[in-house]
Design a protein around this motif. Structure first.
Motif, PDB file in Angstrom:
ATOM      1  N   GLY A  11       0.792  -1.221   0.000  1.00 51.47           N
ATOM      2  CA  GLY A  11       0.000   0.000   0.000  1.00 51.47           C
ATOM      3  C   GLY A  11       0.826   1.274   0.000  1.00 51.47           C
ATOM      4  N   GLY A  12       2.053   1.198  -0.459  1.00 58.21           N
ATOM      5  CA  GLY A  12       2.921   2.370  -0.544  1.00 58.21           C
ATOM      6  C   GLY A  12       3.944   2.464   0.584  1.00 58.21           C
ATOM      7  N   ILE A  13       3.866   1.607   1.579  1.00 62.64           N
ATOM      8  CA  ILE A  13       4.837   1.636   2.682  1.00 62.64           C
ATOM      9  C   ILE A  13       6.252   1.424   2.154  1.00 62.64           C
ATOM     10  CG2 ILE A  13       5.597   0.459   4.795  1.00 62.64           C
ATOM     11  CD1 ILE A  13       2.586  -0.060   5.335  1.00 62.64           C
ATOM     12  N   GLY A  14       6.394   0.610   1.120  1.00 56.56           N
ATOM     13  CA  GLY A  14       7.705   0.337   0.544  1.00 56.56           C
ATOM     14  C   GLY A  14       8.355   1.550  -0.107  1.00 56.56           C
ATOM     15  N   LEU A  15       7.593   2.617  -0.275  1.00 56.99           N
ATOM     16  CA  LEU A  15       8.147   3.836  -0.861  1.00 56.99           C
ATOM     17  C   LEU A  15       8.791   4.739   0.189  1.00 56.99           C
ATOM     18  CD1 LEU A  15       5.193   4.562  -3.311  1.00 56.99           C
ATOM     19  CD2 LEU A  15       7.345   3.369  -3.798  1.00 56.99           C
ATOM     20  N   LEU A  16       8.622   4.402   1.474  1.00 62.38           N
ATOM     21  CA  LEU A  16       9.246   5.186   2.552  1.00 62.38           C
ATOM     22  C   LEU A  16      10.748   4.955   2.553  1.00 62.38           C
ATOM     23  CD1 LEU A  16       6.702   4.502   5.445  1.00 62.38           C
ATOM     24  CD2 LEU A  16       6.898   6.574   4.053  1.00 62.38           C
ATOM     25  N   ARG A  17      11.479   6.004   2.848  1.00 65.54           N
ATOM     26  CA  ARG A  17      12.933   5.941   2.913  1.00 65.54           C
ATOM     27  C   ARG A  17      13.407   6.576   4.205  1.00 65.54           C
ATOM     28  NH1 ARG A  17      11.965   2.772  -0.412  1.00 65.54           N
ATOM     29  NH2 ARG A  17      12.580   2.697  -2.566  1.00 65.54           N
ATOM     30  N   PRO A  18      14.515   6.197   4.737  1.00 68.33           N
ATOM     31  CA  PRO A  18      15.338   5.060   4.344  1.00 68.33           C
ATOM     32  C   PRO A  18      14.765   3.764   4.920  1.00 68.33           C
ATOM     33  CG  PRO A  18      16.329   6.124   6.243  1.00 68.33           C
ATOM     34  CD  PRO A  18      15.080   6.928   5.888  1.00 68.33           C
ATOM     35  N   TRP A  23      10.559  -0.184   7.812  1.00 67.95           N
ATOM     36  CA  TRP A  23       9.268   0.491   7.910  1.00 67.95           C
ATOM     37  C   TRP A  23       8.132  -0.514   7.723  1.00 67.95           C
ATOM     38  CZ3 TRP A  23       8.655   5.002  10.005  1.00 67.95           C
ATOM     39  CH2 TRP A  23       9.641   5.972   9.908  1.00 67.95           C
ATOM     40  N   ALA A  24       8.278  -1.392   6.742  1.00 71.39           N
ATOM     41  CA  ALA A  24       7.226  -2.387   6.480  1.00 71.39           C
ATOM     42  C   ALA A  24       7.083  -3.359   7.647  1.00 71.39           C
ATOM     43  CB  ALA A  24       7.528  -3.140   5.186  1.00 71.39           C
ATOM     44  N   ALA A  30       2.432  -3.408  13.922  1.00 67.66           N
ATOM     45  CA  ALA A  30       1.265  -2.635  14.360  1.00 67.66           C
ATOM     46  C   ALA A  30      -0.033  -3.266  13.847  1.00 67.66           C
ATOM     47  CB  ALA A  30       1.384  -1.188  13.895  1.00 67.66           C
ATOM     48  N   ALA A  31      -0.058  -3.597  12.567  1.00 71.05           N
ATOM     49  CA  ALA A  31      -1.254  -4.224  11.990  1.00 71.05           C
ATOM     50  C   ALA A  31      -1.489  -5.601  12.604  1.00 71.05           C
ATOM     51  CB  ALA A  31      -1.123  -4.326  10.475  1.00 71.05           C
ATOM     52  N   GLY A  32      -0.408  -6.341  12.841  1.00 65.04           N
ATOM     53  CA  GLY A  32      -0.530  -7.671  13.443  1.00 65.04           C
ATOM     54  C   GLY A  32      -1.107  -7.619  14.842  1.00 65.04           C
ATOM     55  N   LEU A  33      -0.719  -6.604  15.616  1.00 65.50           N
ATOM     56  CA  LEU A  33      -1.272  -6.446  16.968  1.00 65.50           C
ATOM     57  C   LEU A  33      -2.770  -6.151  16.907  1.00 65.50           C
ATOM     58  CD1 LEU A  33       1.596  -4.425  18.684  1.00 65.50           C
ATOM     59  CD2 LEU A  33       1.004  -6.825  19.044  1.00 65.50           C
ATOM     60  N   VAL A  34      -3.181  -5.341  15.933  1.00 67.89           N
ATOM     61  CA  VAL A  34      -4.604  -5.046  15.766  1.00 67.89           C
ATOM     62  C   VAL A  34      -5.354  -6.306  15.333  1.00 67.89           C
ATOM     63  CG1 VAL A  34      -6.288  -3.717  14.426  1.00 67.89           C
ATOM     64  CG2 VAL A  34      -4.250  -2.587  15.343  1.00 67.89           C
ATOM     65  N   LEU A  35      -4.802  -7.039  14.374  1.00 67.70           N
ATOM     66  CA  LEU A  35      -5.443  -8.288  13.937  1.00 67.70           C
ATOM     67  C   LEU A  35      -5.573  -9.267  15.094  1.00 67.70           C
ATOM     68  CD1 LEU A  35      -3.616  -8.724  10.513  1.00 67.70           C
ATOM     69  CD2 LEU A  35      -6.068  -8.316  10.833  1.00 67.70           C
ATOM     70  N   HIS A  36      -4.517  -9.398  15.883  1.00 71.35           N
ATOM     71  CA  HIS A  36      -4.536 -10.284  17.048  1.00 71.35           C
ATOM     72  C   HIS A  36      -5.623  -9.827  18.022  1.00 71.35           C
ATOM     73  CE1 HIS A  36      -2.840 -12.840  20.264  1.00 71.35           C
ATOM     74  NE2 HIS A  36      -3.098 -11.818  21.049  1.00 71.35           N
ATOM     75  N   PHE A  74       9.546  -3.270  -2.863  1.00 72.70           N
ATOM     76  CA  PHE A  74       8.712  -4.471  -2.711  1.00 72.70           C
ATOM     77  C   PHE A  74       8.897  -4.993  -1.293  1.00 72.70           C
ATOM     78  CE2 PHE A  74       8.202  -6.057  -7.377  1.00 72.70           C
ATOM     79  CZ  PHE A  74       7.756  -4.806  -7.758  1.00 72.70           C
ATOM     80  N   VAL A  75       7.899  -4.769  -0.454  1.00 70.69           N
ATOM     81  CA  VAL A  75       8.008  -5.108   0.963  1.00 70.69           C
ATOM     82  C   VAL A  75       6.912  -6.063   1.445  1.00 70.69           C
ATOM     83  CG1 VAL A  75       9.310  -3.027   1.578  1.00 70.69           C
ATOM     84  CG2 VAL A  75       6.788  -2.988   1.638  1.00 70.69           C
ATOM     85  N   ILE A  76       6.106  -6.584   0.547  1.00 73.67           N
ATOM     86  CA  ILE A  76       5.083  -7.540   0.967  1.00 73.67           C
ATOM     87  C   ILE A  76       5.740  -8.763   1.612  1.00 73.67           C
ATOM     88  CG2 ILE A  76       4.922  -8.662  -1.310  1.00 73.67           C
ATOM     89  CD1 ILE A  76       2.069  -8.132   1.294  1.00 73.67           C
ATOM     90  N   ASP A  77       6.959  -9.081   1.199  1.00 69.65           N
ATOM     91  CA  ASP A  77       7.678 -10.201   1.803  1.00 69.65           C
ATOM     92  C   ASP A  77       8.006  -9.925   3.265  1.00 69.65           C
ATOM     93  OD1 ASP A  77       9.331  -8.211   0.626  1.00 69.65           O
ATOM     94  OD2 ASP A  77      11.030  -9.560   0.481  1.00 69.65           O
ATOM     95  N   GLU A  78       8.333  -8.671   3.596  1.00 67.68           N
ATOM     96  CA  GLU A  78       8.582  -8.306   4.991  1.00 67.68           C
ATOM     97  C   GLU A  78       7.301  -8.385   5.819  1.00 67.68           C
ATOM     98  OE1 GLU A  78      10.387  -6.727   2.647  1.00 67.68           O
ATOM     99  OE2 GLU A  78      12.432  -6.872   3.408  1.00 67.68           O
ATOM    100  N   VAL A  79       6.198  -7.939   5.238  1.00 68.11           N
ATOM    101  CA  VAL A  79       4.920  -8.001   5.956  1.00 68.11           C
ATOM    102  C   VAL A  79       4.573  -9.460   6.257  1.00 68.11           C
ATOM    103  CG1 VAL A  79       2.434  -7.563   5.796  1.00 68.11           C
ATOM    104  CG2 VAL A  79       4.069  -5.824   5.001  1.00 68.11           C
ATOM    105  N   ALA A  80       4.635 -10.313   5.246  1.00 71.80           N
ATOM    106  CA  ALA A  80       4.292 -11.723   5.445  1.00 71.80           C
ATOM    107  C   ALA A  80       5.252 -12.390   6.427  1.00 71.80           C
ATOM    108  CB  ALA A  80       4.300 -12.457   4.102  1.00 71.80           C
ATOM    109  N   GLY A  81       6.546 -12.140   6.279  1.00 77.98           N
ATOM    110  CA  GLY A  81       7.534 -12.733   7.180  1.00 77.98           C
ATOM    111  C   GLY A  81       7.369 -12.256   8.612  1.00 77.98           C
ATOM    112  N   GLN A  82       7.092 -10.971   8.780  1.00 79.02           N
ATOM    113  CA  GLN A  82       6.891 -10.426  10.129  1.00 79.02           C
ATOM    114  C   GLN A  82       5.649 -11.032  10.765  1.00 79.02           C
ATOM    115  OE1 GLN A  82       8.981  -7.882  11.984  1.00 79.02           O
ATOM    116  NE2 GLN A  82       7.846  -9.284  13.282  1.00 79.02           N
ATOM    117  N   TRP A  83       4.593 -11.220   9.979  1.00 80.29           N
ATOM    118  CA  TRP A  83       3.381 -11.835  10.528  1.00 80.29           C
ATOM    119  C   TRP A  83       3.610 -13.298  10.883  1.00 80.29           C
ATOM    120  CZ3 TRP A  83      -1.026  -9.512   7.032  1.00 80.29           C
ATOM    121  CH2 TRP A  83      -1.275  -8.203   7.452  1.00 80.29           C
ATOM    122  N   ILE A  84       4.462 -13.985  10.130  1.00 88.43           N
ATOM    123  CA  ILE A  84       4.810 -15.361  10.513  1.00 88.43           C
ATOM    124  C   ILE A  84       5.482 -15.331  11.882  1.00 88.43           C
ATOM    125  CG2 ILE A  84       6.349 -17.302  10.010  1.00 88.43           C
ATOM    126  CD1 ILE A  84       5.736 -16.778   7.000  1.00 88.43           C
TER     127      ILE A  84
END
Length: 165
Positions: A11-18, A23-24, A30-36, A74-84
Motif C-alpha cells: 500500500g505504498g509503505i515500501g516507498l518510505l525511505r530510508p 518500515w514495512a 502494528a497491523a498484526g497487533l490489531v489483527l490479534h 517491494f516489501v510484501i515479503d517483509e509483511v508476510a515474514g513479520q506476521w509469521i
C-alpha cells in the motif's frame, strides 16, 4: 496504481525511505497487533496466509519483465515474514486463553527484532533462498526468516519465563 504493485509495496509503505523493509516490518507489527486484538491468532493466521499468497502472485506479476530484480520498494515479503514471526507468540497467547488484546510487549518486540536480524543477516537456508534471484526467492527468504524469528522468539520466551521467573 496496479493492484499487484499496491500489494508489492504494501500500500505504498515500501516507498518510505530510508530502510523500507524496516518500515514495512514496523507497520506489520502494528497491523498484526490489531489483527490479534480483533480476532486473536486465527485472524492473524488467515491474514498471514493471504499476505503470502497475494504476495507470491503480485511479485510474480510485477517481475515478469525483469525476472531477476529485487526492488527495495517491494516489501510484501517483509509483511508476510513479520506476521509469521508474530504468529508464534500470538498462538501461544491464544492457547493460554489470554484476552485477545493482551499481547505483552516482549513478545512482539522480540518477534520484530529477531525477524529484522534474520532478514538482514540471512544465515543458511535464508541466504540460499535470497540468492535464487527470482520471484520465489524474493518472498521465500523473508518467509523463512519469519519462521526462524518465530522459533527464536519462543526460545527466548522459554528462557525468560523458565530462568527469570
Amino acid at each position: 496504481m496496479r493492484p499487484s504493485r499496491a500489494i508489492c509495496t504494501a500500500g505504498g509503505i515500501g516507498l518510505l525511505r530510508p530502510a523500507p523493509g524496516t518500515w514495512a516490518s514496523a507497520a506489520a507489527v502494528a497491523a498484526g497487533l490489531v489483527l490479534h486484538g480483533i480476532g486473536h491468532f486465527p485472524l492473524l493466521l488467515v491474514a498471514t496466509l493471504l499476505a503470502c499468497g497475494l504476495g507470491l502472485w503480485a511479485v510474480r506479476e510485477e517481475l515478469k519483465l525483469r525476472p531477476h530484480a529485487d526492488p527495495p520498494e517491494f516489501v510484501i515479503d517483509e509483511v508476510a515474514g513479520q506476521w509469521i514471526a508474530l504468529s508464534f507468540p500470538s498462538c501461544g497467547f491464544w492457547l493460554m486463553g489470554l484476552d485477545s488484546w493482551h499481547f505483552p510487549y516482549p513478545g512482539w518486540v522480540a518477534a520484530f527484532l529477531f525477524f529484522r536480524l534474520f532478514d538482514i543477516w540471512k544465515p543458511g537456508i535464508i541466504g540460499r533462498a535470497d540468492r535464487r534471484e527470482d520471484w520465489i526467492g524474493l518472498m521465500a527468504d523473508d518467509l523463512i526468516a519469519g519462521l526462524f524469528a518465530g522459533v527464536a522468539t519462543m526460545v527466548a520466551a522459554g528462557i525468560a519465563h523458565g530462568v527469570l521467573m
